[in-house]
Design a protein around this motif. Structure first.
Motif, PDB file in Angstrom:
ATOM      1  N   PRO A  42       0.814  -1.221   0.000  1.00 18.54           N
ATOM      2  CA  PRO A  42       0.000   0.000   0.000  1.00 18.54           C
ATOM      3  C   PRO A  42       0.847   1.271   0.000  1.00 18.54           C
ATOM      4  CG  PRO A  42      -0.854  -1.561   1.589  1.00 18.54           C
ATOM      5  CD  PRO A  42       0.464  -2.095   1.122  1.00 18.54           C
ATOM      6  N   ALA A  43       1.897   1.274   0.797  1.00 18.32           N
ATOM      7  CA  ALA A  43       2.755   2.462   0.869  1.00 18.32           C
ATOM      8  C   ALA A  43       3.522   2.657  -0.437  1.00 18.32           C
ATOM      9  CB  ALA A  43       3.721   2.334   2.041  1.00 18.32           C
ATOM     10  N   ALA A  44       3.983   1.563  -1.024  1.00 13.97           N
ATOM     11  CA  ALA A  44       4.766   1.662  -2.256  1.00 13.97           C
ATOM     12  C   ALA A  44       3.922   2.120  -3.435  1.00 13.97           C
ATOM     13  CB  ALA A  44       5.419   0.323  -2.572  1.00 13.97           C
ATOM     14  N   THR A  45       2.649   1.722  -3.454  1.00 13.77           N
ATOM     15  CA  THR A  45       1.775   2.090  -4.572  1.00 13.77           C
ATOM     16  C   THR A  45       1.003   3.377  -4.320  1.00 13.77           C
ATOM     17  OG1 THR A  45      -0.061   0.776  -3.704  1.00 13.77           O
ATOM     18  CG2 THR A  45       1.465  -0.330  -5.231  1.00 13.77           C
ATOM     19  N   GLY A  46       0.914   3.786  -3.050  1.00 11.26           N
ATOM     20  CA  GLY A  46       0.135   4.976  -2.722  1.00 11.26           C
ATOM     21  C   GLY A  46      -1.357   4.726  -2.694  1.00 11.26           C
ATOM     22  N   VAL A  47      -1.752   3.464  -2.735  1.00 12.70           N
ATOM     23  CA  VAL A  47      -3.165   3.093  -2.728  1.00 12.70           C
ATOM     24  C   VAL A  47      -3.526   2.550  -1.344  1.00 12.70           C
ATOM     25  CG1 VAL A  47      -4.909   1.584  -3.749  1.00 12.70           C
ATOM     26  CG2 VAL A  47      -3.107   2.561  -5.180  1.00 12.70           C
ATOM     27  N   ALA A  48      -4.509   3.154  -0.704  1.00  7.74           N
ATOM     28  CA  ALA A  48      -4.985   2.710   0.612  1.00  7.74           C
ATOM     29  C   ALA A  48      -3.832   2.594   1.605  1.00  7.74           C
ATOM     30  CB  ALA A  48      -5.756   1.401   0.500  1.00  7.74           C
ATOM     31  N   VAL A  49      -3.061   3.673   1.745  1.00  2.57           N
ATOM     32  CA  VAL A  49      -1.853   3.647   2.581  1.00  2.57           C
ATOM     33  C   VAL A  49      -2.144   3.380   4.058  1.00  2.57           C
ATOM     34  CG1 VAL A  49      -0.478   5.041   1.016  1.00  2.57           C
ATOM     35  CG2 VAL A  49      -1.856   6.168   2.775  1.00  2.57           C
ATOM     36  N   VAL A  50      -3.375   3.562   4.499  1.00  2.00           N
ATOM     37  CA  VAL A  50      -3.716   3.255   5.889  1.00  2.00           C
ATOM     38  C   VAL A  50      -3.563   1.761   6.176  1.00  2.00           C
ATOM     39  CG1 VAL A  50      -6.200   2.884   5.584  1.00  2.00           C
ATOM     40  CG2 VAL A  50      -5.331   3.807   7.746  1.00  2.00           C
ATOM     41  N   LEU A  51      -3.523   0.947   5.138  1.00  2.00           N
ATOM     42  CA  LEU A  51      -3.350  -0.490   5.338  1.00  2.00           C
ATOM     43  C   LEU A  51      -1.956  -0.842   5.856  1.00  2.00           C
ATOM     44  CD1 LEU A  51      -5.213  -1.938   2.232  1.00  2.00           C
ATOM     45  CD2 LEU A  51      -6.030  -1.771   4.594  1.00  2.00           C
ATOM     46  N   THR A  52      -0.968   0.024   5.616  1.00  2.00           N
ATOM     47  CA  THR A  52       0.388  -0.266   6.090  1.00  2.00           C
ATOM     48  C   THR A  52       0.458  -0.277   7.618  1.00  2.00           C
ATOM     49  OG1 THR A  52       1.425   0.485   4.057  1.00  2.00           O
ATOM     50  CG2 THR A  52       2.784   0.516   6.038  1.00  2.00           C
ATOM     51  N   PRO A  53       0.011   0.775   8.310  1.00  2.00           N
ATOM     52  CA  PRO A  53       0.049   0.680   9.767  1.00  2.00           C
ATOM     53  C   PRO A  53      -0.924  -0.370  10.312  1.00  2.00           C
ATOM     54  CG  PRO A  53      -0.943   2.751   9.102  1.00  2.00           C
ATOM     55  CD  PRO A  53      -0.398   2.109   7.875  1.00  2.00           C
ATOM     56  N   LEU A  54      -2.018  -0.613   9.612  1.00  2.00           N
ATOM     57  CA  LEU A  54      -2.930  -1.677  10.049  1.00  2.00           C
ATOM     58  C   LEU A  54      -2.259  -3.047   9.929  1.00  2.00           C
ATOM     59  CD1 LEU A  54      -6.350  -0.477   8.591  1.00  2.00           C
ATOM     60  CD2 LEU A  54      -5.615  -0.501  10.992  1.00  2.00           C
ATOM     61  N   ALA A  55      -1.463  -3.231   8.890  1.00  2.00           N
ATOM     62  CA  ALA A  55      -0.704  -4.478   8.746  1.00  2.00           C
ATOM     63  C   ALA A  55       0.312  -4.610   9.876  1.00  2.00           C
ATOM     64  CB  ALA A  55      -0.005  -4.531   7.392  1.00  2.00           C
ATOM     65  N   ALA A  56       0.884  -3.488  10.295  1.00  2.00           N
ATOM     66  CA  ALA A  56       1.827  -3.523  11.423  1.00  2.00           C
ATOM     67  C   ALA A  56       1.111  -3.910  12.713  1.00  2.00           C
ATOM     68  CB  ALA A  56       2.515  -2.168  11.576  1.00  2.00           C
ATOM     69  N   VAL A  57      -0.090  -3.402  12.923  1.00  2.00           N
ATOM     70  CA  VAL A  57      -0.878  -3.781  14.101  1.00  2.00           C
ATOM     71  C   VAL A  57      -1.227  -5.265  14.035  1.00  2.00           C
ATOM     72  CG1 VAL A  57      -3.086  -3.455  15.288  1.00  2.00           C
ATOM     73  CG2 VAL A  57      -1.789  -1.466  14.514  1.00  2.00           C
ATOM     74  N   GLY A  58      -1.642  -5.731  12.863  1.00  2.00           N
ATOM     75  CA  GLY A  58      -1.943  -7.147  12.697  1.00  2.00           C
ATOM     76  C   GLY A  58      -0.725  -8.021  12.969  1.00  2.00           C
ATOM     77  N   THR A  59       0.439  -7.576  12.500  1.00  2.51           N
ATOM     78  CA  THR A  59       1.678  -8.307  12.761  1.00  2.51           C
ATOM     79  C   THR A  59       1.967  -8.351  14.253  1.00  2.51           C
ATOM     80  OG1 THR A  59       2.570  -7.691  10.599  1.00  2.51           O
ATOM     81  CG2 THR A  59       4.151  -8.390  12.281  1.00  2.51           C
ATOM     82  N   ALA A  60       1.764  -7.225  14.928  1.00  2.00           N
ATOM     83  CA  ALA A  60       1.983  -7.189  16.381  1.00  2.00           C
ATOM     84  C   ALA A  60       1.077  -8.202  17.081  1.00  2.00           C
ATOM     85  CB  ALA A  60       1.751  -5.777  16.921  1.00  2.00           C
ATOM     86  N   LEU A  61      -0.165  -8.290  16.649  1.00  2.00           N
ATOM     87  CA  LEU A  61      -1.090  -9.261  17.250  1.00  2.00           C
ATOM     88  C   LEU A  61      -0.644 -10.697  16.985  1.00  2.00           C
ATOM     89  CD1 LEU A  61      -4.505  -7.523  16.441  1.00  2.00           C
ATOM     90  CD2 LEU A  61      -3.326  -7.640  18.653  1.00  2.00           C
ATOM     91  N   ILE A  62      -0.184 -10.958  15.762  1.00  2.00           N
ATOM     92  CA  ILE A  62       0.341 -12.290  15.449  1.00  2.00           C
ATOM     93  C   ILE A  62       1.527 -12.612  16.350  1.00  2.00           C
ATOM     94  CG2 ILE A  62       1.541 -13.673  13.688  1.00  2.00           C
ATOM     95  CD1 ILE A  62      -0.163 -12.122  11.585  1.00  2.00           C
ATOM     96  N   MET A  63       2.402 -11.637  16.557  1.00  2.00           N
ATOM     97  CA  MET A  63       3.598 -11.868  17.371  1.00  2.00           C
ATOM     98  C   MET A  63       3.253 -12.026  18.855  1.00  2.00           C
ATOM     99  SD  MET A  63       6.023 -12.331  15.396  1.00  2.00           S
ATOM    100  CE  MET A  63       5.106 -12.842  13.973  1.00  2.00           C
ATOM    101  N   VAL A  64       2.231 -11.341  19.330  1.00  2.00           N
ATOM    102  CA  VAL A  64       1.771 -11.573  20.703  1.00  2.00           C
ATOM    103  C   VAL A  64       1.326 -13.021  20.829  1.00  2.00           C
ATOM    104  CG1 VAL A  64      -0.052 -11.041  22.378  1.00  2.00           C
ATOM    105  CG2 VAL A  64       1.167  -9.186  21.250  1.00  2.00           C
ATOM    106  N   GLY A  65       0.570 -13.485  19.847  1.00  2.00           N
ATOM    107  CA  GLY A  65       0.150 -14.886  19.847  1.00  2.00           C
ATOM    108  C   GLY A  65       1.325 -15.840  19.794  1.00  2.00           C
ATOM    109  N   ALA A  66       2.339 -15.497  19.013  1.00  2.00           N
ATOM    110  CA  ALA A  66       3.525 -16.347  18.915  1.00  2.00           C
ATOM    111  C   ALA A  66       4.264 -16.422  20.248  1.00  2.00           C
ATOM    112  CB  ALA A  66       4.456 -15.827  17.825  1.00  2.00           C
ATOM    113  N   VAL A  67       4.441 -15.271  20.886  1.00  2.00           N
ATOM    114  CA  VAL A  67       5.141 -15.245  22.173  1.00  2.00           C
ATOM    115  C   VAL A  67       4.364 -16.050  23.213  1.00  2.00           C
ATOM    116  CG1 VAL A  67       5.855 -13.741  24.083  1.00  2.00           C
ATOM    117  CG2 VAL A  67       6.404 -13.107  21.728  1.00  2.00           C
ATOM    118  N   VAL A  68       3.065 -15.851  23.279  1.00  2.00           N
ATOM    119  CA  VAL A  68       2.239 -16.589  24.243  1.00  2.00           C
ATOM    120  C   VAL A  68       2.317 -18.096  23.968  1.00  2.00           C
ATOM    121  CG1 VAL A  68      -0.157 -17.023  24.957  1.00  2.00           C
ATOM    122  CG2 VAL A  68       0.683 -14.679  24.746  1.00  2.00           C
TER     123      VAL A  68
END
Length: 123
Positions: free
Chosen positions: A63-89
């Motif tokens: 999204p950031a590279a194409t300039g389309v729906a750039v809000v998806l980039t930080p949302l992907a980071a939040v999703g990744t953080a949630l995945i990693m919380v699950g991984a740590v647990v």
């Protein structure tokens, strides 16, 4: 700081694409052999986790590279953080102490990206 965030986004995306892609490409049995945590999940759950990792990896960059729906980039980071919380647990529950560190580092990187892209370094 923008360049630093881009570097983090690309590195995290590469890790997620490699990890998720590897789990998607291998049969469940081979994944469970090399990753003991996978035995505590069904084949479908492991494939879902892998697909989410791939989607998050793509979302961190495209999204950031194409300039389309750039809000998806930080949302992907939040999703990744949630995945990693699950991984740590999951690793804590399985007493897989050596596996906690990598998940925790990826969690911190994802949080930094989310903070930067939602906050002072948004598009």
């Amino acid at each position: 700081m923008n360049v630093f965030l881009w570097i983090l986004q690309i590195l995290l995306a590469l890790v997620l694409l490699a990890a998720g892609g590897g789990k998607l490409a291998k049969p469940y049995e081979r994944t469970a052999e090399s990753m003991p945590w996978a035995r505590r999940f069904s084949a479908g759950q492991v494939k879902t986790i892998a697909a989410l990792e791939v989607i998050a990896g793509l979302g961190l960059v495209l999204p950031a590279a194409t300039g389309v729906a750039v809000v998806l980039t930080p949302l992907a980071a939040v999703g990744t953080a949630l995945i990693m919380v699950g991984a740590v647990v999951t690793h804590v529950q399985g007493k897989e102490w050596s596996q906690i560190g990598p998940g925790a580092v990826l969690l911190v990187i994802a949080v930094v990206i989310a903070w930067g892209r939602f906050g002072p370094y948004a598009w």
